[in-house]
Design a protein around this motif. Structure first.
Motif, PDB file in Angstrom:
ATOM      1  N   UNK A 127      67.172  33.066 -35.230  1.00 41.79           N
ATOM      2  CA  UNK A 127      67.208  33.974 -35.070  1.00 41.79           C
ATOM      3  C   UNK A 127      67.934  33.543 -33.676  1.00 41.79           C
ATOM      4  N   UNK A 128      69.715  34.474 -33.582  1.00 41.10           N
ATOM      5  CA  UNK A 128      71.082  33.100 -32.890  1.00 41.10           C
ATOM      6  C   UNK A 128      71.114  34.512 -31.338  1.00 41.10           C
ATOM      7  N   UNK A 129      70.733  34.501 -30.542  1.00 45.00           N
ATOM      8  CA  UNK A 129      70.817  34.951 -29.085  1.00 45.00           C
ATOM      9  C   UNK A 129      72.074  34.883 -28.704  1.00 45.00           C
ATOM     10  N   UNK A 130      73.247  34.776 -28.377  1.00 42.47           N
ATOM     11  CA  UNK A 130      74.356  34.885 -26.717  1.00 42.47           C
ATOM     12  C   UNK A 130      73.856  34.893 -25.844  1.00 42.47           C
ATOM     13  N   UNK A 131      74.648  34.086 -24.685  1.00 47.34           N
ATOM     14  CA  UNK A 131      74.338  34.209 -23.651  1.00 47.34           C
ATOM     15  C   UNK A 131      75.474  33.960 -22.941  1.00 47.34           C
ATOM     16  N   UNK A 132      76.439  34.938 -22.284  1.00 47.12           N
ATOM     17  CA  UNK A 132      77.730  34.497 -21.669  1.00 47.12           C
ATOM     18  C   UNK A 132      78.263  34.032 -20.785  1.00 47.12           C
ATOM     19  N   UNK A 133      79.217  32.976 -20.533  1.00 46.96           N
ATOM     20  CA  UNK A 133      79.129  31.971 -19.468  1.00 46.96           C
ATOM     21  C   UNK A 133      79.158  32.730 -17.731  1.00 46.96           C
ATOM     22  N   UNK A 134      79.954  34.182 -18.359  1.00 52.71           N
ATOM     23  CA  UNK A 134      79.750  35.302 -16.725  1.00 52.71           C
ATOM     24  C   UNK A 134      78.121  35.460 -16.577  1.00 52.71           C
ATOM     25  N   UNK A 135      77.768  35.864 -17.773  1.00 51.97           N
ATOM     26  CA  UNK A 135      75.385  35.884 -17.540  1.00 51.97           C
ATOM     27  C   UNK A 135      75.256  34.741 -16.673  1.00 51.97           C
ATOM     28  N   UNK A 136      75.530  33.447 -17.511  1.00 50.83           N
ATOM     29  CA  UNK A 136      74.402  32.754 -17.009  1.00 50.83           C
ATOM     30  C   UNK A 136      75.575  31.516 -17.002  1.00 50.83           C
ATOM     31  N   UNK A 137      76.533  30.695 -15.773  1.00 49.76           N
ATOM     32  CA  UNK A 137      77.176  29.640 -15.561  1.00 49.76           C
ATOM     33  C   UNK A 137      76.510  28.080 -15.642  1.00 49.76           C
ATOM     34  N   UNK A 138      74.846  28.690 -15.272  1.00 45.87           N
ATOM     35  CA  UNK A 138      74.137  27.281 -15.321  1.00 45.87           C
ATOM     36  C   UNK A 138      73.224  26.922 -16.568  1.00 45.87           C
TER      37      UNK A 138
END
Ligand SMILES: Cc1cc2nc3c(=O)[nH]c(=O)nc-3n(C[C@H](O)[C@H](O)[C@H](O)COP(=O)(O)O)c2cc1C
Length: 209
Positions: A127-138
């Motif tokens: 199951x995939x979850x997307x985390x954007x660059x803006x939300x979590x650059x680290x």
């Protein structure tokens, strides 16, 4: 093969066709109450995944259309975070965002990873979850190799549901340029050596004539 894979894949319509062809007896044991496993990656799977420089990823739209896309990167770009979690940095591409769009409305994905020289392949359901660059650059930075020429846009976090090793049948061995280099390098050295010997013989011969 273990239960987790069979539970996902052996749907009633699949079992119906297995029954028509008499293979259901072999496979039904994987669905038995005492069957287990196949939902945690071991060292073996982690090592295999860590060596891959590409995989194919299937996502599906809400109404069920599958979409397979190639993902490539430096070896080990698909990271095993723990026995139940994988992740990779998703690069900027043609900006169609089909995989990302599909995953945002249907988190089920299936991956196939192939080791062509050794004719091994591993199938993964997650199951995939997307985390954007803006939300979590680290997080995105931690998954990205700076020396690789690509712009990461998001992290794709995969929660493992099942995996299964496939047989080597019909995998044609293929080699990347880097994998061929040691052999090609030897051949180049041999050719250079032979050319030098040839030149020296030619020189000796011309002096005699
Ligand atoms: C300018 C550009 C054009 C591209 N054109 C295509 C294309 O026509 N077909 C394709 O499959 N991938 C193409 N790619 C590669 C994809 O963009 C890349 O694999 C991306 O990750 C695909 O995302 P998706 O999974 O949403 O399709 C292109 C990449 C770039 C940078």
């Amino acid at each position: 093969m273990a239960k987790a894979f069979a539970k996902i894949s052996f749907t009633p319509s699949v079992v119906k066709i297995q029954k028509q062809h008499g293979s259901d007896k072999v496979y039904s044991k994987f669905l038995a109450p005492d069957a287990q496993g196949g939902d945690q990656l071991s060292e073996g799977e982690a090592e295999f995944i860590g060596a891959r420089d590409s995989f194919y990823q299937a996502s599906a739209s809400k109404d069920g259309w599958p979409y397979v896309q190639y993902r490539g990167g430096p070896a080990g770009f698909l990271k095993v975070l723990d026995a139940k979690t994988l992740a990779y940095a998703d690069f900027r591409g043609n900006r169609q965002y089909i995989s990302a769009g599909n995953m945002s409305e249907n988190d089920r994905v299936s991956l196939i990873l192939v080791d062509y020289p050794n004719r091994r392949r591993l199938k993964i359901w997650a199951r995939a979850r997307l985390v954007s660059l803006e939300d979590n650059p680290e997080l995105v930075a931690s998954l990205h190799d700076e020396s690789y020429r690509a712009r990461p846009m998001r992290a794709v976090i995969l929660s493992l549901e099942a995996f299964d090793w496939n047989c080597p049948q019909h995998i044609h061995p293929r080699f990347t340029r880097a994998e061929l280099e040691p052999y090609v390098g030897d051949l180049h050295a041999q050719i250079a050596d032979l050319q030098a010997k040839n030149q020296s013989l030619k020189t000796k011969l011309s002096k005699r004539i």
